[in-house]
Design a protein around this motif. Sequence first.
Motif, PDB file in Angstrom:
ATOM      1  N   ALA A 119       0.805  -1.367  -0.109  1.00  0.00           N
ATOM      2  CA  ALA A 119       0.059  -0.142  -0.086  1.00  0.00           C
ATOM      3  C   ALA A 119       0.776   1.166   0.025  1.00  0.00           C
ATOM      4  CB  ALA A 119      -1.011   0.052   0.965  1.00  0.00           C
ATOM      5  N   ARG A 120       2.149   0.952  -0.040  1.00  0.00           N
ATOM      6  CA  ARG A 120       3.028   2.387  -0.092  1.00  0.00           C
ATOM      7  C   ARG A 120       2.575   2.804  -1.352  1.00  0.00           C
ATOM      8  NH1 ARG A 120       5.539   6.465   1.854  1.00  0.00           N
ATOM      9  NH2 ARG A 120       7.258   7.293   0.632  1.00  0.00           N
ATOM     10  N   GLU A 121       2.306   2.229  -2.342  1.00  0.00           N
ATOM     11  CA  GLU A 121       1.622   2.685  -3.668  1.00  0.00           C
ATOM     12  C   GLU A 121       0.553   3.796  -3.711  1.00  0.00           C
ATOM     13  OE1 GLU A 121      -0.747   2.600  -7.480  1.00  0.00           O
ATOM     14  OE2 GLU A 121      -1.535   1.800  -5.477  1.00  0.00           O
ATOM     15  N   THR A 122      -0.143   3.671  -2.579  1.00  0.00           N
ATOM     16  CA  THR A 122      -1.426   4.705  -2.463  1.00  0.00           C
ATOM     17  C   THR A 122      -0.613   6.052  -2.284  1.00  0.00           C
ATOM     18  OG1 THR A 122      -1.398   4.051  -0.075  1.00  0.00           O
ATOM     19  CG2 THR A 122      -2.624   2.948  -1.558  1.00  0.00           C
ATOM     20  N   VAL A 123       0.546   6.121  -1.831  1.00  0.00           N
ATOM     21  CA  VAL A 123       1.135   7.686  -1.908  1.00  0.00           C
ATOM     22  C   VAL A 123       0.871   8.397  -2.979  1.00  0.00           C
ATOM     23  CG1 VAL A 123       3.638   7.093  -2.268  1.00  0.00           C
ATOM     24  CG2 VAL A 123       2.862   8.791  -0.605  1.00  0.00           C
ATOM     25  N   ALA A 124       1.256   7.377  -4.237  1.00  0.00           N
ATOM     26  CA  ALA A 124       1.172   8.182  -5.443  1.00  0.00           C
ATOM     27  C   ALA A 124      -0.552   8.373  -5.899  1.00  0.00           C
ATOM     28  CB  ALA A 124       1.841   7.312  -6.627  1.00  0.00           C
ATOM     29  N   ARG A 125      -1.147   7.368  -5.426  1.00  0.00           N
ATOM     30  CA  ARG A 125      -2.903   7.798  -5.596  1.00  0.00           C
ATOM     31  C   ARG A 125      -3.125   8.911  -5.070  1.00  0.00           C
ATOM     32  NH1 ARG A 125      -6.221   2.473  -6.443  1.00  0.00           N
ATOM     33  NH2 ARG A 125      -4.469   0.800  -5.897  1.00  0.00           N
ATOM     34  N   VAL A 126      -2.929   9.121  -3.671  1.00  0.00           N
ATOM     35  CA  VAL A 126      -3.271  10.223  -2.943  1.00  0.00           C
ATOM     36  C   VAL A 126      -2.554  11.498  -3.410  1.00  0.00           C
ATOM     37  CG1 VAL A 126      -2.878  11.336  -0.729  1.00  0.00           C
ATOM     38  CG2 VAL A 126      -3.732   8.887  -0.891  1.00  0.00           C
ATOM     39  N   ALA A 127      -1.698  11.452  -3.955  1.00  0.00           N
ATOM     40  CA  ALA A 127      -1.164  12.994  -4.718  1.00  0.00           C
ATOM     41  C   ALA A 127      -1.908  13.010  -6.241  1.00  0.00           C
ATOM     42  CB  ALA A 127       0.341  12.450  -5.069  1.00  0.00           C
ATOM     43  N   VAL A 128      -2.456  12.048  -6.721  1.00  0.00           N
ATOM     44  CA  VAL A 128      -2.941  12.294  -7.720  1.00  0.00           C
ATOM     45  C   VAL A 128      -4.455  12.909  -7.450  1.00  0.00           C
ATOM     46  CG1 VAL A 128      -4.152  10.903  -9.715  1.00  0.00           C
ATOM     47  CG2 VAL A 128      -1.628  10.439  -9.295  1.00  0.00           C
ATOM     48  N   GLY A 129      -4.901  12.355  -6.562  1.00  0.00           N
ATOM     49  CA  GLY A 129      -6.187  12.556  -5.948  1.00  0.00           C
ATOM     50  C   GLY A 129      -6.193  14.005  -5.468  1.00  0.00           C
ATOM     51  N   ALA A 130      -5.269  14.454  -4.602  1.00  0.00           N
ATOM     52  CA  ALA A 130      -5.031  15.955  -4.022  1.00  0.00           C
ATOM     53  C   ALA A 130      -4.838  16.804  -5.307  1.00  0.00           C
ATOM     54  CB  ALA A 130      -3.886  15.798  -3.418  1.00  0.00           C
ATOM     55  N   LEU A 131      -4.163  16.393  -6.300  1.00  0.00           N
ATOM     56  CA  LEU A 131      -4.089  17.202  -7.685  1.00  0.00           C
ATOM     57  C   LEU A 131      -5.527  17.414  -8.345  1.00  0.00           C
ATOM     58  CD1 LEU A 131      -1.779  18.177  -9.589  1.00  0.00           C
ATOM     59  CD2 LEU A 131      -2.424  16.311 -11.065  1.00  0.00           C
ATOM     60  N   ALA A 132      -6.151  16.344  -8.293  1.00  0.00           N
ATOM     61  CA  ALA A 132      -7.684  16.410  -8.946  1.00  0.00           C
ATOM     62  C   ALA A 132      -8.553  17.221  -7.926  1.00  0.00           C
ATOM     63  CB  ALA A 132      -8.430  14.929  -9.013  1.00  0.00           C
ATOM     64  N   LYS A 133      -8.423  17.314  -6.868  1.00  0.00           N
ATOM     65  CA  LYS A 133      -9.089  18.132  -6.105  1.00  0.00           C
ATOM     66  C   LYS A 133      -8.980  19.578  -6.404  1.00  0.00           C
ATOM     67  CE  LYS A 133      -9.619  15.529  -1.721  1.00  0.00           C
ATOM     68  NZ  LYS A 133      -8.883  15.084  -0.509  1.00  0.00           N
ATOM     69  N   GLN A 134      -7.665  19.940  -6.984  1.00  0.00           N
ATOM     70  CA  GLN A 134      -7.589  21.368  -7.333  1.00  0.00           C
ATOM     71  C   GLN A 134      -8.321  21.771  -8.625  1.00  0.00           C
ATOM     72  OE1 GLN A 134      -3.379  22.438  -6.315  1.00  0.00           O
ATOM     73  NE2 GLN A 134      -3.382  20.926  -4.790  1.00  0.00           N
ATOM     74  N   LEU A 135      -8.779  20.672  -9.314  1.00  0.00           N
ATOM     75  CA  LEU A 135      -9.591  20.895 -10.435  1.00  0.00           C
ATOM     76  C   LEU A 135     -11.127  21.142 -10.034  1.00  0.00           C
ATOM     77  CD1 LEU A 135     -10.387  21.117 -13.584  1.00  0.00           C
ATOM     78  CD2 LEU A 135     -10.280  18.705 -13.459  1.00  0.00           C
ATOM     79  N   LEU A 136     -11.398  20.319  -8.727  1.00  0.00           N
ATOM     80  CA  LEU A 136     -12.646  20.167  -8.457  1.00  0.00           C
ATOM     81  C   LEU A 136     -13.104  21.569  -7.463  1.00  0.00           C
ATOM     82  CD1 LEU A 136     -13.131  16.737  -7.043  1.00  0.00           C
ATOM     83  CD2 LEU A 136     -13.744  17.375  -9.223  1.00  0.00           C
ATOM     84  N   GLN A 137     -12.209  21.997  -6.916  1.00  0.00           N
ATOM     85  CA  GLN A 137     -12.421  23.190  -6.089  1.00  0.00           C
ATOM     86  C   GLN A 137     -12.814  24.303  -6.646  1.00  0.00           C
ATOM     87  OE1 GLN A 137      -9.127  25.569  -4.501  1.00  0.00           O
ATOM     88  NE2 GLN A 137     -10.656  26.561  -3.076  1.00  0.00           N
ATOM     89  N   PRO A 138     -12.289  25.016  -7.809  1.00  0.00           N
ATOM     90  CA  PRO A 138     -12.914  25.885  -8.581  1.00  0.00           C
ATOM     91  C   PRO A 138     -14.385  25.669  -8.954  1.00  0.00           C
ATOM     92  CG  PRO A 138     -10.850  25.353  -9.402  1.00  0.00           C
ATOM     93  CD  PRO A 138     -11.387  24.400  -8.570  1.00  0.00           C
ATOM     94  N   LEU A 139     -14.922  24.686  -8.984  1.00  0.00           N
ATOM     95  CA  LEU A 139     -16.166  24.164  -9.303  1.00  0.00           C
ATOM     96  C   LEU A 139     -17.100  24.057  -8.152  1.00  0.00           C
ATOM     97  CD1 LEU A 139     -15.353  21.421 -12.017  1.00  0.00           C
ATOM     98  CD2 LEU A 139     -15.794  23.937 -12.727  1.00  0.00           C
ATOM     99  N   GLY A 140     -16.549  24.201  -6.984  1.00  0.00           N
ATOM    100  CA  GLY A 140     -17.607  24.192  -5.682  1.00  0.00           C
ATOM    101  C   GLY A 140     -17.558  22.835  -5.430  1.00  0.00           C
TER     102      GLY A 140
END
Length: 393
Positions: A119-140
Amino acid sequence: MLRYLTAGESHGKAMVAIVDGFPAGVSIDSAAIDGELKRRQGGYGRGGRQRIESDQVQVLSGLWRGVTIGSPIALLIENKDYKIDRMDDLDRPRPGHGDLAGAIKHLGSIRGVLERASARETVARVAVGALAKQLLQPLGITCFGYVVQVGPVAIPPTPGTIDQQLQLRSQSVIYSLDPSKDAEVQTLIDSVGKQGDTLGGIVEVQVHGVPFGLGSHTQWDRKLDGRLARAVMSVQAIKGVEIGLGFQVASRRGSQVHDPIQFDPSQIDRPNLGFVRPSNNAGGLEAGMSNSQPIVVRAAKKPISTLAKPLPSVNLGTLQPQQASYERSDICAVAAASCIVENVVAFEIARAIVEKFGGDSLDEIQARWELFHRLARQKLKLSAALGSTNKTD
Ligand SMILES: Cc1cc2nc3c(=O)[nH]c(=O)nc-3n(C[C@H](O)[C@H](O)[C@H](O)COP(=O)(O)O)c2cc1C
């Protein structure tokens, strides 16, 4: 199409991800990504690895002056515990891990499998999701996860606004929405750990501000419920995924499951276009599409498979019965799983946004978001004006 791949071994040099199809024009705050990585490392019950690592993302490409340019975004998180070439192989596969199936599949070593299955791999998935949230945030759109059960201890979420719930989560050592349960959970984790055993649990994710129509009813692989289930089920140790009421739907009558539809004209300017539902048993998804209510996903995480008091196994060198190998491990990683599942869900929502609203840039997505809602409002007012009474199956 928004997509990503990850690479990296648990004790290799680094974990990496390449995110492709990310729209241009999104300001990226790498400190916010680091905040998510830190949360993934926390939660009561983690093992010694988390004391070694202090995960930080390096954004290697895809930005100009901190803003996305539409190119692939490469993310890298170094492993401080880089020692893979000095590590021995395991000879006794751990029940519940990929050791046996992977070593046989690849005609190779257990080390070669566990380093990637980890599950160390999930560090990469969390980084990707946190990036995606920065696209979601301006849309509310807001996406957040928390723990609702550890082992047998249920921790129902305390109701409240998003801010109140996030506040509660930040006070809980297990990332639940009821910190008053922390002591009970800590005692449980300590006593299970002393017995050489491990614990699982259940996490829940809510997504607010979702518009109508993400996903599609038209084809199996476009249904958003199925896409979320696949993404969440692919997280290490997740063995069950529910949307909304989930398995409870089976024992209830239709009248106790389906969410009545009401119209409140004062909300017509919101993404729900005025449609309110007094309950949300569907968890925001009907026929594979978002219905503008909060999306609610739950996931069951099995207990960690590496036990300090190991289970019976077979030595692959001698084929004689022997206890499974042991490597430093977590006792309970449900808190971390709540952060991982949250970010995996956030990415799937971002992917569905890019698909529905299209475009190469955030500006274009926002313009199409506005257009879609304007057209939908026009259509609704037209239907009302025409006194439309269309019959459907
Ligand atoms: C946050 C998190 C931490 C984990 N930590 C460990 C661990 O320390 N030791 C372990 O054996 N498994 C751990 N796991 C679970 C394994 O990675 C997982 O069970 C294994 O890869 C087999 O995959 P499967 O459970 O999906 O079938 C963890 C899972 C998650 C989500």
